[in-house]
Write a protein that holds these residues in place. Sequence first.
Motif, PDB file in Angstrom:
ATOM      1  N   ALA A 170       0.923  -1.243  -0.064  1.00 43.40           N
ATOM      2  CA  ALA A 170      -0.103  -0.097   0.051  1.00 43.40           C
ATOM      3  C   ALA A 170       0.837   1.211  -0.020  1.00 43.40           C
ATOM      4  CB  ALA A 170      -0.904  -0.018   1.194  1.00 43.40           C
ATOM      5  N   ARG A 171       1.926   1.290   0.772  1.00 43.70           N
ATOM      6  CA  ARG A 171       2.787   2.365   0.959  1.00 43.70           C
ATOM      7  C   ARG A 171       3.680   2.564  -0.716  1.00 43.70           C
ATOM      8  NH1 ARG A 171       4.102   0.145   5.848  1.00 43.70           N
ATOM      9  NH2 ARG A 171       6.148  -0.511   5.039  1.00 43.70           N
ATOM     10  N   LEU A 172       4.095   1.561  -1.302  1.00 41.97           N
ATOM     11  CA  LEU A 172       4.626   1.523  -2.469  1.00 41.97           C
ATOM     12  C   LEU A 172       3.412   2.343  -3.405  1.00 41.97           C
ATOM     13  CD1 LEU A 172       6.337  -1.612  -3.036  1.00 41.97           C
ATOM     14  CD2 LEU A 172       7.563   0.522  -3.054  1.00 41.97           C
TER      15      LEU A 172
ATOM     16  N   ALA B 138      13.174   5.164   1.864  1.00 43.35           N
ATOM     17  CA  ALA B 138      13.592   5.982   3.072  1.00 43.35           C
ATOM     18  C   ALA B 138      12.976   5.458   4.268  1.00 43.35           C
ATOM     19  CB  ALA B 138      13.175   7.335   2.719  1.00 43.35           C
ATOM     20  N   GLU B 139      11.750   5.158   4.306  1.00 39.07           N
ATOM     21  CA  GLU B 139      11.099   4.716   5.547  1.00 39.07           C
ATOM     22  C   GLU B 139      11.908   3.292   6.031  1.00 39.07           C
ATOM     23  OE1 GLU B 139       6.602   6.067   5.055  1.00 39.07           O
ATOM     24  OE2 GLU B 139       7.089   3.921   4.898  1.00 39.07           O
ATOM     25  N   ALA B 140      12.156   2.608   5.261  1.00 38.89           N
ATOM     26  CA  ALA B 140      12.761   1.094   5.265  1.00 38.89           C
ATOM     27  C   ALA B 140      14.220   1.210   5.900  1.00 38.89           C
ATOM     28  CB  ALA B 140      12.654   0.315   4.061  1.00 38.89           C
ATOM     29  N   GLY B 141      14.751   2.181   5.381  1.00 35.78           N
ATOM     30  CA  GLY B 141      16.033   2.530   5.748  1.00 35.78           C
ATOM     31  C   GLY B 141      16.027   3.039   7.221  1.00 35.78           C
TER      32      GLY B 141
ATOM     33  N   ARG C 143       9.128  -5.658   9.314  1.00 34.42           N
ATOM     34  CA  ARG C 143       9.343  -4.470   8.548  1.00 34.42           C
ATOM     35  C   ARG C 143      11.009  -4.571   7.821  1.00 34.42           C
ATOM     36  NH1 ARG C 143       7.384   0.946   9.872  1.00 34.42           N
ATOM     37  NH2 ARG C 143       7.331   1.982   7.771  1.00 34.42           N
ATOM     38  N   VAL C 144      11.714  -5.044   8.611  1.00 37.44           N
ATOM     39  CA  VAL C 144      12.860  -4.948   7.859  1.00 37.44           C
ATOM     40  C   VAL C 144      13.136  -5.949   6.950  1.00 37.44           C
ATOM     41  CG1 VAL C 144      15.496  -5.892   8.473  1.00 37.44           C
ATOM     42  CG2 VAL C 144      14.340  -4.429  10.205  1.00 37.44           C
TER      43      VAL C 144
ATOM     44  N   VAL D  34      17.558  -0.396  -0.506  1.00 33.09           N
ATOM     45  CA  VAL D  34      17.770  -0.762   0.914  1.00 33.09           C
ATOM     46  C   VAL D  34      18.661  -1.783   1.161  1.00 33.09           C
ATOM     47  CG1 VAL D  34      16.572  -1.587   3.170  1.00 33.09           C
ATOM     48  CG2 VAL D  34      15.420   0.112   1.512  1.00 33.09           C
ATOM     49  N   ARG D  35      18.543  -3.009   0.072  1.00 23.09           N
ATOM     50  CA  ARG D  35      19.468  -4.028   0.196  1.00 23.09           C
ATOM     51  C   ARG D  35      20.889  -3.570  -0.059  1.00 23.09           C
ATOM     52  NH1 ARG D  35      15.970  -6.955  -2.707  1.00 23.09           N
ATOM     53  NH2 ARG D  35      17.074  -6.706  -4.959  1.00 23.09           N
TER      54      ARG D  35
END
Length: 360
Positions: A210-212, A222-225, A253-254, A263-264
């Motif tokens: 949904a956020r994507l 940025a959120e995931a980082g 979440r991670v 992020v990876r």
Amino acid sequence: MDQPPIPVIRLGDTGEVAAALPHLLGFHPAESIVLVGLRGPNGSRVGLTVRADLPPPAAARALAVTLAGKVLTDDPVAVLLAVVSEAPDDRSVPVLPSGPGEPAPELPHRDLVHELVLALDARDVPVREALLVRSGRWWDYDCPYPCCEPGSGTPLPAGASPLAAAAVADGAVLAAVRAALAARITPPDGDPAAPAMAAACLAEGREHAARLRALGRDAVAAEAGAALAAALADCRPGPATAATRLADARVARVLWGLTVPDVRDRALGLALGEDAAAAEVLWTECTRRAPVPLDGPPATLLAVSAWLRGDGATANVALDRALAADPDARLPRLLADGLAQCLPPAQLRVLISSTLEEAG
């Protein structure tokens, strides 16, 4: 075949090396052939160590050539061989009569030792010593004295040797057998916590999608980082985090964050920095708790962290886990090929650095 941690330490006596084999490998070997590369001006330092299961006699020559090629990638000046086996003495080879009409017994697996000596000699690398380790004792295949007769042997030294201490100080964790390394990153069958973790991953997956759609990939990255950085902080070694267990939602979440390429890439770079130890703790926890196929990325990152630390045994079992999650995944496949070719940790570090620079 397994590659072990590589502590930089001066070689002690033969018994010390024989006793330290489990620490060099990260687990207690059984029915194994182990080659310890010796480095330095006089071959006084332990270098790369490789291990394989003992082969059937017909495969001894092929395995000898393969193992010789692997240990020589570290440019040793000499090699120490160790056969770890509970096989009984071989009474089929009539060496010297030990009584009327009775041939003397021979140490087992001598044919394999012979093939290894030939394979290394063909590459101009001498075998410093060839040992048998069995039932808490060791023998030298070339020793002519009574201490190395088949029924004798020398007890392995007791206590912590400098080699063992160096391996532990370098971060190696000793497992009972290789399977125990895999068990550290695999939840037990019927794990009561697994359903809750799976539910958290499912819920986070819906939110991630949904956020994507709503925010776009850059904002989600940025959120995931940020979530990754917070989890990393809680995994840094120290009294403040000793009792910390990441909640299922944070692990989920991670895990979903690691599905985002940017992020990876950031996560891969953590193995090169001051948070390398914390990153390895985080990847271990994520791999152990993640459902398939979300376990693939953290298992790959764990393999990189362990490999850079010199722990090839853990790197191998982590890559097995990553490839089980996704057999077609490119990075773990490339890493597995590199590990099989004994790519030194220093070269892997350079390769990761250049890859991250190209990624920008």
